[in-house]
Design an enzyme around this catalytic site. Sequence first.
Site, short mmCIF file in Angstrom:
data_model
loop_
_atom_site.label_atom_id
_atom_site.label_comp_id
_atom_site.label_asym_id
_atom_site.label_seq_id
_atom_site.Cartn_x
_atom_site.Cartn_y
_atom_site.Cartn_z
N ASP A 266 0.80 -1.20 0.16
CA ASP A 266 -0.08 -0.03 -0.09
C ASP A 266 0.64 1.15 0.00
O ASP A 266 0.35 2.13 -0.46
CB ASP A 266 -0.88 0.12 1.33
CG ASP A 266 -2.21 -1.08 1.00
OD1 ASP A 266 -3.28 -0.34 0.55
OD2 ASP A 266 -2.11 -2.19 1.09
N ARG A 267 1.85 0.92 0.43
CA ARG A 267 3.21 2.21 0.36
C ARG A 267 4.49 1.87 0.80
O ARG A 267 4.41 0.88 1.72
CB ARG A 267 2.61 3.29 1.56
CG ARG A 267 3.61 4.47 1.27
CD ARG A 267 3.01 5.46 2.63
NE ARG A 267 1.60 6.03 2.33
CZ ARG A 267 1.37 7.16 2.07
NH1 ARG A 267 2.11 8.09 1.90
NH2 ARG A 267 0.18 7.63 1.95
#
Length: 442
Positions: A266-267
């Site tokens: 997600d990051r």
Amino acid sequence: MTLQAIKYSRGKLEILDQLRLPHEKVYIDIGTTQDAWIAIKSMQVRGAPAIALVAALSIAVDIMHLSGEELQALTAQQFAATINRHLRHLVNSRPTAVNLADAAAKLKVVVDTAANESNADSRTVMTAYIQTAERMLIDDVQDNERIGKHGADWLLQHTASNSSGSQVVQLFVTLTLSLLRDISSSLATAGYGTALGVIRSLHSSKSLHHVYYTETRPYNQGARLTGFELIYDGIPATLITDSMAAALMKTKGHSENIIGVIVGADRVAANGDTANKIGTYALAVLAKYHGIKFLVAAPRTTIDMTTKSGADIVIEERPEMEVVNIKGPVVQINPFTRAKEIVEGSTAEISIAASNICAWNPAFDVTPAQLIDGIVTEQGVVEKDDHGRFQWDKVFHVDLPDQAPAVGEAKRIDMLPDGITLQVPVSDQLTSSENNSILDRR
């Protein structure tokens, strides 16, 4: 045919409701930005790339429903400000997913630039926004396919040299890949998937023997969604509970040649620390102990060079009820065959924990860069240098193709999978219908 999480044509957006999988395959309409915000927040759509696309395309659909009179009533700057306000609102739906913020920032530049052009009006701003959002959809599919190929090639190359003299051709027979944790699949992207794209690439080249994947508590995305896609694609796979991963690596890692753990993201911070679904960190620790490669599959839009390390990543915490309760269809025993059957249309939520117990429910954890062997992007696999630092130059300092058609240019895209074609008309063919939804919410 790859399962589609997003169906889009100019003026219409549908998403596969992932809360109803794997037992029901239902598409829902996303007609406004608020529809998108609810779908993202409730996890009807999941995965950082898909979240960004749904957000971007929801505004494209919303503004397509404005009448000519409503457009004429706004200056270019006023219309750009309205779009930017809705982009900020959508970013707040899932703060950990960097792709969403990245897409919003790029779209803001597009609309601000269009609004400041000489002779600009609200229609030219609308044209610029819609063309860019549609280009993001096309690019996502192409990038996923590249990620799949780069990741598959990297795994084969790195396992061949660790196979006691075995040649790659022997790996084609014996290769068992991989332990999957909340992978970025086609349900988490526009199509093909990132981590699951690597699996699909290996499977299509007959280099894959088997996949083990975790249930991914507490929301069970693995059991519900990853398993659904693996079955859909005919990829041999086995579901395990999250707590079985260590035992699997110890007892079957050597005998079944488990050579990698593949996850999405997600990051990814500038130092390589990676936020992904809760439990990913534990798998990375186990993989390191057992000598199994740990690979993160993520497009460059997931790599956040403004975030120094994982310590700076905001971790979303979700409701306690997702841990202590579980929801699904009712199962009954057929009195004649004794087989388990799902009662059609039934849904039940049951408690699986002691009453009034507290629960902690972080949606993500951060895997330290030290535990990650490679980060595969659409431009190749990023590895660490002798000092343990990821070398991003390989993927960020490259010549890129044109990202969007020029205003007024007819652009036909024939590169979506499985014969899907998106027709992007010339700008002067853009039309609006009688629905003032986005202006009502100014």
